[in-house]
Motif scaffolding. Sequence first.
Motif, PDB file in Angstrom:
ATOM      1  N   ALA A 178      57.873 -23.385 -13.622  1.00 53.85           N
ATOM      2  CA  ALA A 178      57.833 -23.690 -12.189  1.00 53.85           C
ATOM      3  C   ALA A 178      56.794 -24.761 -11.890  1.00 53.85           C
ATOM      4  N   ARG A 179      55.623 -24.693 -12.530  1.00 56.08           N
ATOM      5  CA  ARG A 179      54.595 -25.722 -12.320  1.00 56.08           C
ATOM      6  C   ARG A 179      55.115 -27.091 -12.733  1.00 56.08           C
ATOM      7  N   SER A 180      55.831 -27.140 -13.853  1.00 49.96           N
ATOM      8  CA  SER A 180      56.384 -28.409 -14.316  1.00 49.96           C
ATOM      9  C   SER A 180      57.428 -28.943 -13.349  1.00 49.96           C
ATOM     10  N   VAL A 181      58.274 -28.053 -12.847  1.00 45.14           N
ATOM     11  CA  VAL A 181      59.312 -28.454 -11.894  1.00 45.14           C
ATOM     12  C   VAL A 181      58.684 -29.020 -10.625  1.00 45.14           C
ATOM     13  N   VAL A 182      57.670 -28.355 -10.110  1.00 47.44           N
ATOM     14  CA  VAL A 182      57.025 -28.809  -8.870  1.00 47.44           C
ATOM     15  C   VAL A 182      56.276 -30.114  -9.110  1.00 47.44           C
ATOM     16  N   VAL A 207      59.484 -22.864   2.318  1.00 44.49           N
ATOM     17  CA  VAL A 207      59.774 -21.713   3.177  1.00 44.49           C
ATOM     18  C   VAL A 207      60.151 -20.480   2.363  1.00 44.49           C
ATOM     19  N   LYS A 208      60.928 -20.669   1.288  1.00 43.08           N
ATOM     20  CA  LYS A 208      61.557 -19.534   0.616  1.00 43.08           C
ATOM     21  C   LYS A 208      60.887 -19.085  -0.678  1.00 43.08           C
ATOM     22  N   VAL A 209      60.060 -19.917  -1.285  1.00 39.72           N
ATOM     23  CA  VAL A 209      59.467 -19.576  -2.584  1.00 39.72           C
ATOM     24  C   VAL A 209      57.978 -19.319  -2.399  1.00 39.72           C
ATOM     25  N   PRO A 210      57.524 -18.090  -2.562  1.00 39.06           N
ATOM     26  CA  PRO A 210      56.125 -17.750  -2.264  1.00 39.06           C
ATOM     27  C   PRO A 210      55.114 -18.588  -3.043  1.00 39.06           C
ATOM     28  N   GLU A 211      55.417 -18.898  -4.295  1.00 37.80           N
ATOM     29  CA  GLU A 211      54.454 -19.624  -5.129  1.00 37.80           C
ATOM     30  C   GLU A 211      54.433 -21.124  -4.860  1.00 37.80           C
ATOM     31  N   PHE A 212      55.422 -21.633  -4.146  1.00 37.25           N
ATOM     32  CA  PHE A 212      55.596 -23.079  -4.056  1.00 37.25           C
ATOM     33  C   PHE A 212      54.456 -23.763  -3.296  1.00 37.25           C
ATOM     34  N   SER A 213      54.012 -23.171  -2.209  1.00 37.01           N
ATOM     35  CA  SER A 213      53.006 -23.820  -1.361  1.00 37.01           C
ATOM     36  C   SER A 213      51.740 -24.155  -2.141  1.00 37.01           C
ATOM     37  N   ALA A 214      51.244 -23.194  -2.924  1.00 36.05           N
ATOM     38  CA  ALA A 214      50.016 -23.437  -3.693  1.00 36.05           C
ATOM     39  C   ALA A 214      50.250 -24.498  -4.764  1.00 36.05           C
ATOM     40  N   TRP A 216      52.462 -26.925  -4.668  1.00 34.74           N
ATOM     41  CA  TRP A 216      52.634 -28.215  -3.988  1.00 34.74           C
ATOM     42  C   TRP A 216      51.281 -28.758  -3.523  1.00 34.74           C
ATOM     43  N   ALA A 217      50.438 -27.875  -3.023  1.00 37.07           N
ATOM     44  CA  ALA A 217      49.132 -28.288  -2.501  1.00 37.07           C
ATOM     45  C   ALA A 217      48.189 -28.766  -3.598  1.00 37.07           C
ATOM     46  N   SER A 218      48.477 -28.425  -4.847  1.00 38.30           N
ATOM     47  CA  SER A 218      47.612 -28.864  -5.945  1.00 38.30           C
ATOM     48  C   SER A 218      47.758 -30.355  -6.240  1.00 38.30           C
ATOM     49  N   HIS A 219      48.823 -30.967  -5.725  1.00 42.53           N
ATOM     50  CA  HIS A 219      49.086 -32.401  -5.926  1.00 42.53           C
ATOM     51  C   HIS A 219      49.184 -32.775  -7.400  1.00 42.53           C
ATOM     52  N   THR A 220      49.595 -31.829  -8.235  1.00 40.37           N
ATOM     53  CA  THR A 220      49.817 -32.144  -9.641  1.00 40.37           C
ATOM     54  C   THR A 220      51.102 -32.930  -9.784  1.00 40.37           C
ATOM     55  N   VAL A 221      51.052 -34.043 -10.504  1.00 43.64           N
ATOM     56  CA  VAL A 221      52.243 -34.861 -10.737  1.00 43.64           C
ATOM     57  C   VAL A 221      52.413 -35.064 -12.234  1.00 43.64           C
ATOM     58  N   ALA A 222      53.660 -35.009 -12.699  1.00 36.80           N
ATOM     59  CA  ALA A 222      53.933 -35.188 -14.122  1.00 36.80           C
ATOM     60  C   ALA A 222      55.404 -35.523 -14.317  1.00 36.80           C
TER      61      ALA A 222
END
Length: 301
Positions: A178-182, A207-214, A216-222
């Motif tokens: 999930a981290r890689s996808v985001v 809105v729908k994925v509880p883990e997504f906000s954190a 996304w907010a990390s601004h990790t890009v890869a």
Amino acid sequence: MEQNAKLGDFLRTCRARLSPGEAGVDPDGGARRVPGLRRKEVARLSGVSVDYYTRLEQGRHPKVSEAVLDAVARALRLDDDERGHLFDIARPRTTRAGSPLTHVQRVRPEVLEMLDLFNGVSPAFVANHRQDVLAANQLSRALVTDWDALPYRERNFARYVLFDPAARELFLNWDQVARSVVAKLRLEAGRHPDDALLTELIGKALVKVPEFSALWASHTVAQCSHGTQRLRHPVIGELTLHHESLSLPGDPDQTVYVYTVKPGSASAQALGLLASWSAPDAAPREDASRDLRFGSATLPE
């Protein structure tokens, strides 16, 4: 204004995660009210004034030069993906007519034949920047999910990982996947700020994925061009695969993702069993993804 906010958030996140020691900065003593580097330290490392860097972080410097962005990237120790993302959000491009966001995306017959050559050996699929799955071989469909059976708009690897409960059962390292996808979504959102379908996907995930906000907010890009995934498949049990991404120079918005296993390993035996179990019929397969109009507002549901 939104793009300026993205730039400021990204710079602040990168500044906060870099310690003075890592940046080669001598601390000036006293308690630090913020984690990581201070603005004046980034400004000094970048060779610009504190006021200039502050305005850049606040989105009040719309015509920043390439030389300054290079200097800031070096000061913040950004890797290649992060540096590219910095340029994308600081100097956003607009979509041209006939770009991958607006034209019909088809997978060339030769690429489909290549996917079929991988069949029985390696799961493989083709995806665009949005992670829409444009084509997949039989082994990939047996391993992950039957992309052809999904509605057109749901044939998306990121959507599957984030939204489908089956993905959390399939990927033993779901958090890492999930981290890689985001991180990939964040990178492409910077490259394609006017992609409505990509924006819609990100909005739904927020809105729908509880883990997504954190995440996304990390601004990790890869780019996530390679990596290891551990799976627990309902038919063959646990296995570990390595994935590699292969760019198609003739189709710049299409990437081939190939999964491999270590020869002679238990994972190789399991994958061989899955290949036998899922062997396609003799009848030729018609890939329904050839006529997908990704980027069109009139996609069939």
